[in-house]
Design a protein around this motif. Structure first.
Motif, PDB file in Angstrom:
ATOM      1  N   GLY A 144      61.484 -54.368  22.491  1.00 43.25           N
ATOM      2  CA  GLY A 144      62.204 -53.132  22.741  1.00 43.25           C
ATOM      3  C   GLY A 144      63.085 -52.685  21.594  1.00 43.25           C
ATOM      4  N   ILE A 145      63.888 -53.587  21.057  1.00 38.78           N
ATOM      5  CA  ILE A 145      64.805 -53.225  19.976  1.00 38.78           C
ATOM      6  C   ILE A 145      64.032 -52.974  18.684  1.00 38.78           C
ATOM      7  N   GLY A 146      63.149 -53.877  18.327  1.00 35.87           N
ATOM      8  CA  GLY A 146      62.413 -53.759  17.076  1.00 35.87           C
ATOM      9  C   GLY A 146      61.575 -52.504  17.005  1.00 35.87           C
ATOM     10  N   CYS A 147      60.951 -52.132  18.114  1.00 43.27           N
ATOM     11  CA  CYS A 147      60.132 -50.931  18.156  1.00 43.27           C
ATOM     12  C   CYS A 147      60.983 -49.697  17.867  1.00 43.27           C
ATOM     13  N   GLU A 148      62.186 -49.669  18.439  1.00 40.39           N
ATOM     14  CA  GLU A 148      63.100 -48.543  18.217  1.00 40.39           C
ATOM     15  C   GLU A 148      63.587 -48.509  16.763  1.00 40.39           C
ATOM     16  N   ILE A 149      63.875 -49.689  16.200  1.00 42.10           N
ATOM     17  CA  ILE A 149      64.327 -49.747  14.800  1.00 42.10           C
ATOM     18  C   ILE A 149      63.243 -49.215  13.877  1.00 42.10           C
ATOM     19  N   TRP A 175      61.382 -44.337   5.506  1.00 43.72           N
ATOM     20  CA  TRP A 175      61.165 -45.685   4.985  1.00 43.72           C
ATOM     21  C   TRP A 175      59.692 -46.073   5.094  1.00 43.72           C
ATOM     22  N   ASP A 176      59.265 -46.957   4.213  1.00 45.20           N
ATOM     23  CA  ASP A 176      58.010 -47.680   4.397  1.00 45.20           C
ATOM     24  C   ASP A 176      58.349 -48.958   5.147  1.00 45.20           C
ATOM     25  N   VAL A 177      57.587 -49.278   6.188  1.00 44.12           N
ATOM     26  CA  VAL A 177      57.908 -50.420   7.036  1.00 44.12           C
ATOM     27  C   VAL A 177      56.720 -51.367   7.115  1.00 44.12           C
ATOM     28  N   ILE A 178      56.977 -52.648   6.815  1.00 41.20           N
ATOM     29  CA  ILE A 178      55.991 -53.707   7.037  1.00 41.20           C
ATOM     30  C   ILE A 178      56.483 -54.523   8.224  1.00 41.20           C
ATOM     31  N   LEU A 179      55.682 -54.561   9.266  1.00 43.84           N
ATOM     32  CA  LEU A 179      56.065 -55.256  10.487  1.00 43.84           C
ATOM     33  C   LEU A 179      55.213 -56.502  10.663  1.00 43.84           C
ATOM     34  N   LEU A 180      55.868 -57.643  10.798  1.00 47.04           N
ATOM     35  CA  LEU A 180      55.165 -58.907  11.012  1.00 47.04           C
ATOM     36  C   LEU A 180      55.097 -59.175  12.513  1.00 47.04           C
ATOM     37  N   ARG A 202      52.448 -60.832  15.994  1.00 48.25           N
ATOM     38  CA  ARG A 202      51.221 -61.451  16.490  1.00 48.25           C
ATOM     39  C   ARG A 202      50.336 -60.425  17.203  1.00 48.25           C
ATOM     40  N   GLN A 203      50.831 -59.185  17.322  1.00 46.37           N
ATOM     41  CA  GLN A 203      50.084 -58.136  18.027  1.00 46.37           C
ATOM     42  C   GLN A 203      50.037 -56.853  17.194  1.00 46.37           C
ATOM     43  N   PRO A 204      49.330 -56.880  16.077  1.00 45.75           N
ATOM     44  CA  PRO A 204      49.262 -55.687  15.223  1.00 45.75           C
ATOM     45  C   PRO A 204      48.741 -54.450  15.949  1.00 45.75           C
ATOM     46  N   ALA A 205      47.722 -54.620  16.798  1.00 44.97           N
ATOM     47  CA  ALA A 205      47.148 -53.476  17.512  1.00 44.97           C
ATOM     48  C   ALA A 205      48.191 -52.842  18.427  1.00 44.97           C
ATOM     49  N   LYS A 206      48.975 -53.667  19.113  1.00 46.22           N
ATOM     50  CA  LYS A 206      50.018 -53.154  20.000  1.00 46.22           C
ATOM     51  C   LYS A 206      51.071 -52.406  19.199  1.00 46.22           C
ATOM     52  N   GLN A 213      52.330 -48.515  19.624  1.00 45.95           N
ATOM     53  CA  GLN A 213      53.701 -48.229  20.051  1.00 45.95           C
ATOM     54  C   GLN A 213      54.489 -47.396  19.056  1.00 45.95           C
ATOM     55  N   ILE A 214      54.230 -47.603  17.771  1.00 51.91           N
ATOM     56  CA  ILE A 214      55.121 -47.060  16.751  1.00 51.91           C
ATOM     57  C   ILE A 214      54.469 -45.895  16.023  1.00 51.91           C
ATOM     58  N   SER A 215      55.134 -44.752  16.087  1.00 52.77           N
ATOM     59  CA  SER A 215      54.665 -43.566  15.383  1.00 52.77           C
ATOM     60  C   SER A 215      55.066 -43.656  13.915  1.00 52.77           C
ATOM     61  N   ARG A 216      54.191 -43.233  13.028  1.00 48.55           N
ATOM     62  CA  ARG A 216      54.474 -43.351  11.605  1.00 48.55           C
ATOM     63  C   ARG A 216      55.551 -42.377  11.115  1.00 48.55           C
ATOM     64  N   LYS A 217      55.731 -41.273  11.802  1.00 47.43           N
ATOM     65  CA  LYS A 217      56.744 -40.282  11.403  1.00 47.43           C
ATOM     66  C   LYS A 217      56.565 -39.894   9.937  1.00 47.43           C
TER      67      LYS A 217
END
Length: 285
Positions: free
Chosen positions: A24-29, A38-43, A45-49, A53-57
């Motif tokens: 919940g928190i990380g998705c909002e951040i 920003w360019d964001v690299i997210l680590l 275990r669920q890349p597809a999810k 969930q996250i719009s590129r904006k």
């Protein structure tokens, strides 16, 4: 030429690396950072999810598979980020794991998972990525009030969060003031799927002494803090004051626990009623 000697161009988006982005928190951040370009690299275990969930904006988003319980995964991902030759301006450790259980029931698996996700992986990843972090960058640890106040029934979780605070404080001493910044955010309960699961697993009713925080509000605060100097922040502040008082006077927590538990039980019922109302409203829509 080292990464420290690379200077970001005015038109080049800043790079943020984060764990725990499907929570919940990380998705909002992540959404806020992307909205700000920003360019964001997210680590995860669920890349597809994460992709769903996250719009590129306005920024660029990359979800990379990484199992934080496996040091080899951490090293491989860190090496790949280093090869990008782009300074990391923001490193956020947001992943967390809690398994409520009395000490007599602790299993090697729950111990290993909580230790790895809450403590070992932030330490290893910070160490591995330091050569890539900008001299003016910011390392942020999303911690818990359990890192200053012992949590009955979740001793392993509390131990990892105490340890994470110690690491962050020690890390901050390695850098001169005005250079790389280190912050720790100590949160009370936050209204996320993790809290709901913790509650189902028999988590502490002390989570509900006060109304659980909004994940969106917490994310906004973390992003605002990322632009400031390194610091420790407690939400709500009174929990930080009370937690430190309990560290200085251990008898205070034991004395106040029965009262806090009564308040927490009332708060839990209010929380469950609120969630049920939201669920009914969603079904009608």
């Amino acid at each position: 030429m080292t990464l420290f000697s690379i200077r970001k161009r005015a038109t080049s988006p800043s790079l943020a690396v984060m764990t725990g982005g499907t929570g919940g928190i990380g998705c909002e951040i992540a959404a806020l950072l992307l909205e700000q370009g920003w360019d964001v690299i997210l680590l995860t275990r669920q890349p597809a999810k994460a992709e769903e969930q996250i719009s590129r904006k306005n920024g660029r988003f990359e979800a990379v598979f990484c199992d934080l319980t496996k040091p080899a995964d951490l090293q491989a991902v860190s090496d790949e980020i280093l090869r990008k030759k782009k300074p990391v301006e923001l490193l956020i450790h947001c992943a967390g794991k809690i398994q409520p259980e009395p000490t007599r029931d602790i299993t090697p698996r729950s111990l290993d998972e909580q230790m790895a996700i809450n403590l070992t992986s932030p330490i290893l990843m910070t160490s591995q990525l330091l050569p890539a972090i900008s001299p003016s960058g910011h390392i942020m640890f999303v911690n818990s009030i359990a890192g200053v106040m012992p949590l009955q029934g979740s001793a392993v979780y509390s131990a990892t969060k105490f340890g994470l605070r110690g690491f962050a404080r020690s890390l901050a001493l390695e850098f001169r003031p005005g250079t790389l910044r280190v912050s720790s955010i100590f949160l009370a309960a936050v209204d996320t799927q993790m809290l709901q699961q913790e509650t189902q697993d028999g988590g502490s009713v002390l989570n509900f002494v006060s109304q659980p925080l909004s994940a969106r509000d917490v994310a906004r605060m973390i992003v605002r803090t990322s632009r400031k100097s390194g610091r420790e922040i407690f939400l709500p502040r009174i929990d930080g004051v009370f937690g430190h008082a309990c560290l200085m006077m251990p008898w205070l927590l034991r004395l106040s626990t029965p009262v806090l538990e009564k308040i927490g039980k009332i708060g839990l019922q209010r929380f469950l009623k609120h969630r049920a109302t939201l669920g009914s409203a969603a079904q009608k829509e």
